[in-house]
Write a protein that holds these residues in place. Structure first.
Motif, PDB file in Angstrom:
ATOM      1  N   GLN A  26       0.825  -1.209   0.000  1.00 37.46           N
ATOM      2  CA  GLN A  26       0.000   0.000   0.000  1.00 37.46           C
ATOM      3  C   GLN A  26       0.866   1.269   0.000  1.00 37.46           C
ATOM      4  OE1 GLN A  26      -2.886  -0.799   3.025  1.00 37.46           O
ATOM      5  NE2 GLN A  26      -3.276   1.379   3.312  1.00 37.46           N
ATOM      6  N   LEU A  76      -7.938   0.967 -16.428  1.00 36.98           N
ATOM      7  CA  LEU A  76      -7.633   2.097 -15.563  1.00 36.98           C
ATOM      8  C   LEU A  76      -6.680   3.122 -16.185  1.00 36.98           C
ATOM      9  CD1 LEU A  76      -9.005   2.326 -12.874  1.00 36.98           C
ATOM     10  CD2 LEU A  76      -6.793   1.913 -11.779  1.00 36.98           C
ATOM     11  N   THR A 101      -4.838  -0.313  -4.683  1.00 37.38           N
ATOM     12  CA  THR A 101      -4.570  -1.204  -3.549  1.00 37.38           C
ATOM     13  C   THR A 101      -5.715  -2.204  -3.375  1.00 37.38           C
ATOM     14  OG1 THR A 101      -3.394   0.605  -2.461  1.00 37.38           O
ATOM     15  CG2 THR A 101      -3.978  -1.271  -1.101  1.00 37.38           C
ATOM     16  N   ALA A 102      -6.954  -1.711  -3.436  1.00 35.41           N
ATOM     17  CA  ALA A 102      -8.098  -2.611  -3.256  1.00 35.41           C
ATOM     18  C   ALA A 102      -8.122  -3.671  -4.355  1.00 35.41           C
ATOM     19  CB  ALA A 102      -9.400  -1.818  -3.243  1.00 35.41           C
ATOM     20  N   SER A 103      -7.888  -3.271  -5.596  1.00 39.44           N
ATOM     21  CA  SER A 103      -7.968  -4.244  -6.696  1.00 39.44           C
ATOM     22  C   SER A 103      -6.882  -5.302  -6.613  1.00 39.44           C
ATOM     23  CB  SER A 103      -7.818  -3.536  -8.043  1.00 39.44           C
ATOM     24  OG  SER A 103      -8.844  -2.613  -8.203  1.00 39.44           O
ATOM     25  N   LEU A 105      -6.454   7.191 -15.625  1.00 42.54           N
ATOM     26  CA  LEU A 105      -5.481   7.761 -14.687  1.00 42.54           C
ATOM     27  C   LEU A 105      -4.504   8.706 -15.357  1.00 42.54           C
ATOM     28  CD1 LEU A 105      -4.264   4.717 -12.536  1.00 42.54           C
ATOM     29  CD2 LEU A 105      -5.841   6.542 -11.862  1.00 42.54           C
ATOM     30  N   ASP A 110      -7.239   8.817  -4.304  1.00 36.29           N
ATOM     31  CA  ASP A 110      -8.321   7.977  -4.849  1.00 36.29           C
ATOM     32  C   ASP A 110      -7.737   6.838  -5.677  1.00 36.29           C
ATOM     33  OD1 ASP A 110     -10.032   9.775  -3.758  1.00 36.29           O
ATOM     34  OD2 ASP A 110     -10.994  10.383  -5.633  1.00 36.29           O
ATOM     35  N   ALA A 111      -6.761   7.196  -6.500  1.00 38.28           N
ATOM     36  CA  ALA A 111      -6.153   6.177  -7.355  1.00 38.28           C
ATOM     37  C   ALA A 111      -5.475   5.107  -6.499  1.00 38.28           C
ATOM     38  CB  ALA A 111      -5.147   6.823  -8.302  1.00 38.28           C
ATOM     39  N   ALA A 112      -4.829   5.531  -5.408  1.00 38.28           N
ATOM     40  CA  ALA A 112      -4.166   4.566  -4.524  1.00 38.28           C
ATOM     41  C   ALA A 112      -5.186   3.624  -3.888  1.00 38.28           C
ATOM     42  CB  ALA A 112      -3.370   5.301  -3.443  1.00 38.28           C
ATOM     43  N   THR A 113      -6.337   4.173  -3.498  1.00 30.25           N
ATOM     44  CA  THR A 113      -7.390   3.333  -2.919  1.00 30.25           C
ATOM     45  C   THR A 113      -7.811   2.241  -3.899  1.00 30.25           C
ATOM     46  OG1 THR A 113      -8.243   5.165  -1.593  1.00 30.25           O
ATOM     47  CG2 THR A 113      -9.775   3.369  -2.032  1.00 30.25           C
ATOM     48  N   VAL A 114      -8.070   2.651  -5.138  1.00 32.70           N
ATOM     49  CA  VAL A 114      -8.564   1.699  -6.129  1.00 32.70           C
ATOM     50  C   VAL A 114      -7.504   0.651  -6.477  1.00 32.70           C
ATOM     51  CG1 VAL A 114      -9.370   1.479  -8.509  1.00 32.70           C
ATOM     52  CG2 VAL A 114     -10.184   3.362  -7.086  1.00 32.70           C
TER      53      VAL A 114
END
Lengths: 227, 227
Positions: free
Chosen positions: B126, B185, B156-158, B189, B150-154
């Motif tokens: 992360q 993506l 990391t989650a994916s 991005l 926001d991009a980091a959230t998506v």
């Protein structure tokens, strides 16, 4: 209180206590004795309701499945655009994961326990995502060059990731996380005539402070714990 | 064979055997006796190398952490555009998860075991994702309106989702899945002047048949298992 009612209360207390144990320690490390004690029930009473830990886990998963089915059935019957339906359902699912211990434990079980015969919560969700993306495709609502299958991969992986990361840090299960996901993905997925009509924050979630969800399931859980 | 070499082989066999058990049954259900037997080692020999199951799990996690560190350090030192570095590193990590049992078990442990003092593989990943996205931002490589967080959230989650779903079905850990993710993506991005310069399939992964990764770690694992 009638006998039947009392029995139902005890059963629910055991399911809730098991969910708390599975959520905290995982399935394998949870013991029937601890689960019973936490529910304020003797081991004898436990065995009146459940054969063993396995059948209790099945009951937890079955409740989680029902909760998920309610969300996806309701979503499937909506006549909103499919991409909005997907966003709304993912908000609803994450909100439920955040507020409902039994649903959270059900998902964790579906990761912990190796039992292929048990119907899988994750694949139930995955099928729903795929179905809605096919619908978005046939609505002409997807941007040119976006394959429904690719979109399904990304959405399923991301929502699964939020669920798993949310075990360690509930911030992942916030409305903000889910909205960030859709804010990023929506303009890429949706055909240009659709983008303005879609709301990444969800169209049917009760407005909150942006950081948290309204949590309708909490009182129900508290009542279970007290019973 | 020198005594020291033999000891090192036994240690590696135990780590590999533990990884196989943790990967298959989870940490809590795995037993020291089974792990030793699978490695062809007596319980006495086990205790020469490890105090208990916990310290063996720490060794598995430490190996997985080293593997992940090699990927992220190498990526951090690259002068490719940050978004390409991220795509390449996610391909490398998923490929490693697919081919290396010890890395896979390490990630699973990081989900199974509740021990906050143990450094977390997931947060290591992360932090790397966040770092590269900040770099992409300062490179001016992000599309207008895309927040690095926001991009980091998506992302990391994916990637976490792919790892977890890959436990049940290795198809999720295919190059195809990771490429589908970036294909979707990347155009969202990246700033428009960057899009043509980025390759969602990864710029430094050995070309495969599109469905699988070249798996350099497999012979090493086989050697471990045989030792």
């Amino acid at each position: 209180m009638r006998k039947q009612e009392r029995a139902e209360r005890t059963r629910r207390a055991l399911i809730h206590s098991a969910a708390a144990a599975f959520d905290e320690y995982g399935y394998a490390s949870s013991r029937v004795s601890g689960i019973s004690a936490r529910a304020g029930v003797s081991t004898g009473a436990f065995h009146f309701h459940f054969e063993d830990k396995e059948s209790l886990a099945a009951a937890v998963e079955s409740e989680a499945r029902e909760a998920l089915l309610t969300i996806t059935r309701c979503a499937d019957s909506s006549d909103e655009p499919a991409l909005q339906v997907l966003a709304d359902a993912s908000h609803a699912m994450v909100s439920r994961l955040r507020s409902d211990l039994v649903v959270r434990a059900g998902f964790r079980l579906s990761c912990d326990v190796v039992d292929a015969t048990r119907s899988d919560l994750r694949s139930q969700w995955q099928d729903f995502v795929r179905r809605q993306l096919m619908r978005a495709g046939s609505e002409g609502a997807l941007a040119e060059g976006v394959a429904p299958q690719d979109a399904a991969t990304v959405i399923t992986a991301s929502t699964t990731g939020l669920e798993v990361l949310g075990r360690g840090d509930q911030e992942w299960l916030s409305r903000e996380s889910v909205t960030a996901f859709w804010r990023l993905l929506m303009p890429r997925l949706a055909a240009s005539h659709m983008v303005g009509r879609l709301d990444p924050a969800g169209s049917d979630v009760t407005a909150g402070d942006g950081d948290a969800y309204a949590a309708p399931a909490v009182p129900q859980v508290a009542e279970r714990a007290a019973s």
